[in-house]
Design a protein around this motif. Structure first.
Motif, PDB file in Angstrom:
ATOM      1  N   ALA A  17     -24.560  -6.549  65.736  1.00  0.00           N
ATOM      2  CA  ALA A  17     -24.353  -5.372  65.131  1.00  0.00           C
ATOM      3  C   ALA A  17     -23.692  -5.312  63.661  1.00  0.00           C
ATOM      4  CB  ALA A  17     -23.316  -4.373  66.128  1.00  0.00           C
ATOM      5  N   LEU A  18     -22.740  -6.232  63.708  1.00  0.00           N
ATOM      6  CA  LEU A  18     -21.821  -6.263  62.091  1.00  0.00           C
ATOM      7  C   LEU A  18     -22.889  -6.978  61.316  1.00  0.00           C
ATOM      8  CD1 LEU A  18     -18.457  -7.180  63.396  1.00  0.00           C
ATOM      9  CD2 LEU A  18     -19.101  -5.113  62.311  1.00  0.00           C
ATOM     10  N   LEU A  19     -23.737  -7.933  61.634  1.00  0.00           N
ATOM     11  CA  LEU A  19     -24.474  -8.577  60.890  1.00  0.00           C
ATOM     12  C   LEU A  19     -25.564  -7.741  60.412  1.00  0.00           C
ATOM     13  CD1 LEU A  19     -25.654 -11.286  59.551  1.00  0.00           C
ATOM     14  CD2 LEU A  19     -26.871 -11.766  61.618  1.00  0.00           C
ATOM     15  N   ALA A  20     -26.284  -6.909  60.956  1.00  0.00           N
ATOM     16  CA  ALA A  20     -27.158  -5.848  60.770  1.00  0.00           C
ATOM     17  C   ALA A  20     -26.555  -4.925  60.146  1.00  0.00           C
ATOM     18  CB  ALA A  20     -27.706  -5.356  62.110  1.00  0.00           C
ATOM     19  N   LEU A  21     -25.534  -4.295  59.928  1.00  0.00           N
ATOM     20  CA  LEU A  21     -24.823  -3.470  59.228  1.00  0.00           C
ATOM     21  C   LEU A  21     -24.776  -4.050  57.858  1.00  0.00           C
ATOM     22  CD1 LEU A  21     -23.448  -0.808  58.879  1.00  0.00           C
ATOM     23  CD2 LEU A  21     -21.187  -1.775  59.408  1.00  0.00           C
ATOM     24  N   MET A  22     -24.384  -5.023  57.610  1.00  0.00           N
ATOM     25  CA  MET A  22     -24.275  -5.971  56.524  1.00  0.00           C
ATOM     26  C   MET A  22     -25.455  -6.161  55.526  1.00  0.00           C
ATOM     27  SD  MET A  22     -20.873  -8.523  56.787  1.00  0.00           S
ATOM     28  CE  MET A  22     -21.484  -9.286  58.390  1.00  0.00           C
ATOM     29  N   LEU A  23     -26.544  -6.337  56.461  1.00  0.00           N
ATOM     30  CA  LEU A  23     -27.868  -6.995  55.843  1.00  0.00           C
ATOM     31  C   LEU A  23     -28.680  -5.496  55.713  1.00  0.00           C
ATOM     32  CD1 LEU A  23     -28.880 -10.173  57.914  1.00  0.00           C
ATOM     33  CD2 LEU A  23     -27.997  -9.692  55.431  1.00  0.00           C
ATOM     34  N   PHE A  24     -28.265  -4.382  56.314  1.00  0.00           N
ATOM     35  CA  PHE A  24     -29.059  -3.142  55.947  1.00  0.00           C
ATOM     36  C   PHE A  24     -29.520  -3.023  54.634  1.00  0.00           C
ATOM     37  CE2 PHE A  24     -29.845   1.220  55.604  1.00  0.00           C
ATOM     38  CZ  PHE A  24     -30.960   1.483  56.435  1.00  0.00           C
ATOM     39  N   PRO A  25     -28.499  -2.954  53.756  1.00  0.00           N
ATOM     40  CA  PRO A  25     -28.940  -2.894  52.199  1.00  0.00           C
ATOM     41  C   PRO A  25     -29.810  -3.785  51.543  1.00  0.00           C
ATOM     42  CG  PRO A  25     -26.568  -2.672  52.615  1.00  0.00           C
ATOM     43  CD  PRO A  25     -27.104  -3.050  53.852  1.00  0.00           C
ATOM     44  N   VAL A  26     -29.822  -4.956  52.246  1.00  0.00           N
ATOM     45  CA  VAL A  26     -30.771  -5.947  51.917  1.00  0.00           C
ATOM     46  C   VAL A  26     -31.974  -5.414  52.186  1.00  0.00           C
ATOM     47  CG1 VAL A  26     -31.708  -8.452  51.480  1.00  0.00           C
ATOM     48  CG2 VAL A  26     -28.995  -7.916  51.633  1.00  0.00           C
ATOM     49  N   TYR A  27     -32.326  -5.057  53.634  1.00  0.00           N
ATOM     50  CA  TYR A  27     -33.631  -4.625  54.036  1.00  0.00           C
ATOM     51  C   TYR A  27     -34.018  -3.741  53.284  1.00  0.00           C
ATOM     52  CZ  TYR A  27     -35.991  -1.504  57.232  1.00  0.00           C
ATOM     53  OH  TYR A  27     -37.110  -0.713  57.680  1.00  0.00           O
ATOM     54  N   TRP A  28     -33.171  -2.598  53.174  1.00  0.00           N
ATOM     55  CA  TRP A  28     -33.522  -1.139  52.363  1.00  0.00           C
ATOM     56  C   TRP A  28     -33.999  -1.498  51.007  1.00  0.00           C
ATOM     57  CZ3 TRP A  28     -35.239   3.257  53.944  1.00  0.00           C
ATOM     58  CH2 TRP A  28     -35.053   4.314  52.698  1.00  0.00           C
ATOM     59  N   MET A  29     -33.435  -2.568  50.450  1.00  0.00           N
ATOM     60  CA  MET A  29     -33.607  -2.851  48.898  1.00  0.00           C
ATOM     61  C   MET A  29     -35.130  -3.478  49.002  1.00  0.00           C
ATOM     62  SD  MET A  29     -31.502  -5.246  46.178  1.00  0.00           S
ATOM     63  CE  MET A  29     -31.652  -6.582  47.347  1.00  0.00           C
ATOM     64  N   VAL A  30     -35.279  -4.448  49.911  1.00  0.00           N
ATOM     65  CA  VAL A  30     -36.656  -5.139  49.786  1.00  0.00           C
ATOM     66  C   VAL A  30     -37.974  -4.065  50.162  1.00  0.00           C
ATOM     67  CG1 VAL A  30     -38.168  -6.769  51.214  1.00  0.00           C
ATOM     68  CG2 VAL A  30     -35.663  -7.318  50.321  1.00  0.00           C
ATOM     69  N   THR A  31     -37.689  -3.137  51.311  1.00  0.00           N
ATOM     70  CA  THR A  31     -38.530  -2.186  51.914  1.00  0.00           C
ATOM     71  C   THR A  31     -38.879  -1.177  50.403  1.00  0.00           C
ATOM     72  OG1 THR A  31     -37.745  -2.341  53.908  1.00  0.00           O
ATOM     73  CG2 THR A  31     -39.039  -0.257  53.471  1.00  0.00           C
ATOM     74  N   ALA A  32     -37.708  -0.513  49.917  1.00  0.00           N
ATOM     75  CA  ALA A  32     -38.176   0.315  49.012  1.00  0.00           C
ATOM     76  C   ALA A  32     -38.923  -0.538  47.668  1.00  0.00           C
ATOM     77  CB  ALA A  32     -36.812   0.680  48.315  1.00  0.00           C
ATOM     78  N   SER A  33     -38.446  -1.728  47.565  1.00  0.00           N
ATOM     79  CA  SER A  33     -39.194  -2.375  46.364  1.00  0.00           C
ATOM     80  C   SER A  33     -40.985  -2.430  46.658  1.00  0.00           C
ATOM     81  CB  SER A  33     -38.659  -3.751  46.162  1.00  0.00           C
ATOM     82  OG  SER A  33     -39.130  -4.635  47.241  1.00  0.00           O
ATOM     83  N   LEU A  34     -41.086  -2.419  47.806  1.00  0.00           N
ATOM     84  CA  LEU A  34     -42.608  -2.367  48.142  1.00  0.00           C
ATOM     85  C   LEU A  34     -43.270  -1.170  48.296  1.00  0.00           C
ATOM     86  CD1 LEU A  34     -42.448  -5.198  51.015  1.00  0.00           C
ATOM     87  CD2 LEU A  34     -43.278  -5.506  48.606  1.00  0.00           C
ATOM     88  N   PRO A  42     -40.338   7.097  50.060  1.00  0.00           N
ATOM     89  CA  PRO A  42     -41.004   7.769  51.424  1.00  0.00           C
ATOM     90  C   PRO A  42     -40.144   6.997  52.673  1.00  0.00           C
ATOM     91  CG  PRO A  42     -42.716   6.836  50.188  1.00  0.00           C
ATOM     92  CD  PRO A  42     -41.403   6.459  49.242  1.00  0.00           C
ATOM     93  N   GLY A  43     -40.017   7.866  53.469  1.00  0.00           N
ATOM     94  CA  GLY A  43     -39.165   7.417  54.697  1.00  0.00           C
ATOM     95  C   GLY A  43     -40.031   6.408  55.441  1.00  0.00           C
ATOM     96  N   GLY A  44     -39.432   5.773  56.432  1.00  0.00           N
ATOM     97  CA  GLY A  44     -40.192   4.790  57.230  1.00  0.00           C
ATOM     98  C   GLY A  44     -39.331   3.433  57.304  1.00  0.00           C
ATOM     99  N   TRP A  45     -39.470   2.921  58.491  1.00  0.00           N
ATOM    100  CA  TRP A  45     -38.884   1.539  58.275  1.00  0.00           C
ATOM    101  C   TRP A  45     -39.659   0.372  57.474  1.00  0.00           C
ATOM    102  CZ3 TRP A  45     -34.063   1.154  60.268  1.00  0.00           C
ATOM    103  CH2 TRP A  45     -33.734   2.280  61.195  1.00  0.00           C
ATOM    104  N   PHE A  46     -40.782   0.418  57.565  1.00  0.00           N
ATOM    105  CA  PHE A  46     -41.543  -0.565  56.496  1.00  0.00           C
ATOM    106  C   PHE A  46     -42.726   0.356  55.882  1.00  0.00           C
ATOM    107  CE2 PHE A  46     -43.822  -4.107  55.480  1.00  0.00           C
ATOM    108  CZ  PHE A  46     -43.078  -4.939  54.940  1.00  0.00           C
TER     109      PHE A  46
END
Length: 271
Positions: A17-34, A42-46
């Motif tokens: 859970a802590l790892l997912a919390l820390m990596l969430f900004p990275v995930y959001w950054m990569v998703t938003a870049s695509l 737009p919303g959505g997980w991917f």
């Protein structure tokens, strides 16, 4: 011998859970870049239809800034290690009067606020003509890299057995040859550790970049992203793509050098 009891699945769940919390900004950054270009993301997980136009725009607009950051970071690493390695060796292996005072002074330099140093350098750079130059940024960023590298290398070099150095001297090697052929090779992990952190200091620097560059000729990517947000608020995919590109070198460097960094930190701690 009894086997140590495992921590169980609750610790694993908390860790994940802590790892997912820390990596969430990275995930959001990569998703938003695509995502496609637009004022809002737009919303959505991917993204359902990944779009690489943000990376094309980012490379076109920020490619030069990425190169500037890379040149500055590598130059700062070379300069910092070139000054710190012989200084740390002299303080660690030679009986120099006042060595402890020198080390204490080096530690004190780490507490000087960056804004105070940046303002002082701005006045000096104006007189020397070093504003908006690679050399100026390398020298400024090395003010943080050199003291840190000396501390790391000194802690390791103090632990080098004197028998190794004495054996090299008995074989006819001079002090410079001993330093180059014996001390540096056995200090590889500490050198890599100091190099990695100096690179990260320089790569993530914003204060010196903001203070010592006033034109677009020499502009690190940190300052480029800062100004990019204000000028391209309708292209969030390009902004996020630039952030991803700026994160890649540091992430790759840490992954590649992780084993050496861990060993260098451990060796320096066992004193």
């Amino acid at each position: 011998m009894q086997r140590a009891p495992g921590r169980g699945w609750p610790s694993t769940v908390v860790g994940i859970a802590l790892l997912a919390l820390m990596l969430f900004p990275v995930y959001w950054m990569v998703t938003a870049s695509l995502e496609p270009a637009g004022n809002a993301l737009p919303g959505g997980w991917f993204p359902s239809h990944p779009d690489l136009s943000g990376y094309v725009t980012a490379l076109h607009d920020q490619g030069r800034n990425l190169v500037t950051s890379l040149v500055t970071a590598l130059g700062s690493v070379v300069l910092s290690l070139g000054l710190a390695a012989p200084a740390a060796y002299g303080l660690a292996q030679f009986r120099l009067p006042g060595a402890d005072i020198v080390l204490f002074g080096i530690l004190i330099t780490q507490t000087v606020p960056g804004i105070a140093m940046a303002n002082a350098l701005y006045g000096a750079y104006t007189d020397l003509g070093l504003l908006n130059s690679y050399l100026g940024l390398i020298l400024a960023d090395s003010t943080a890299g050199v003291p840190f590298a000396i501390i790391i290398l000194h802690a390791f070099m103090r632990g080098i057995p004197k028998e190794i150095i004495d054996a090299a001297r008995l074989d006819g090697a001079g002090k410079l040859r001993v330093f180059r052929s014996v001390v540096l090779p056995v200090s590889t992990n500490a050198l890599i550790t100091a190099a990695v952190f100096t690179f990260l200091f320089t790569w993530s620097d914003f204060l010196f970049a903001l203070t010592l560059t006033t034109t677009e000729t020499v502009r690190p990517v940190t300052l480029g992203i800062y100004e990019y947000i204000g000028a391209h608020t309708n292209q969030w995919n390009a902004i996020m793509a630039t952030s991803v590109l700026a994160s890649v070198p540091a992430a790759v460097l840490l992954v590649v050098a992780q084993r050496h960094v861990t060993a260098g930190a451990t060796d320096g701690a066992v004193e």
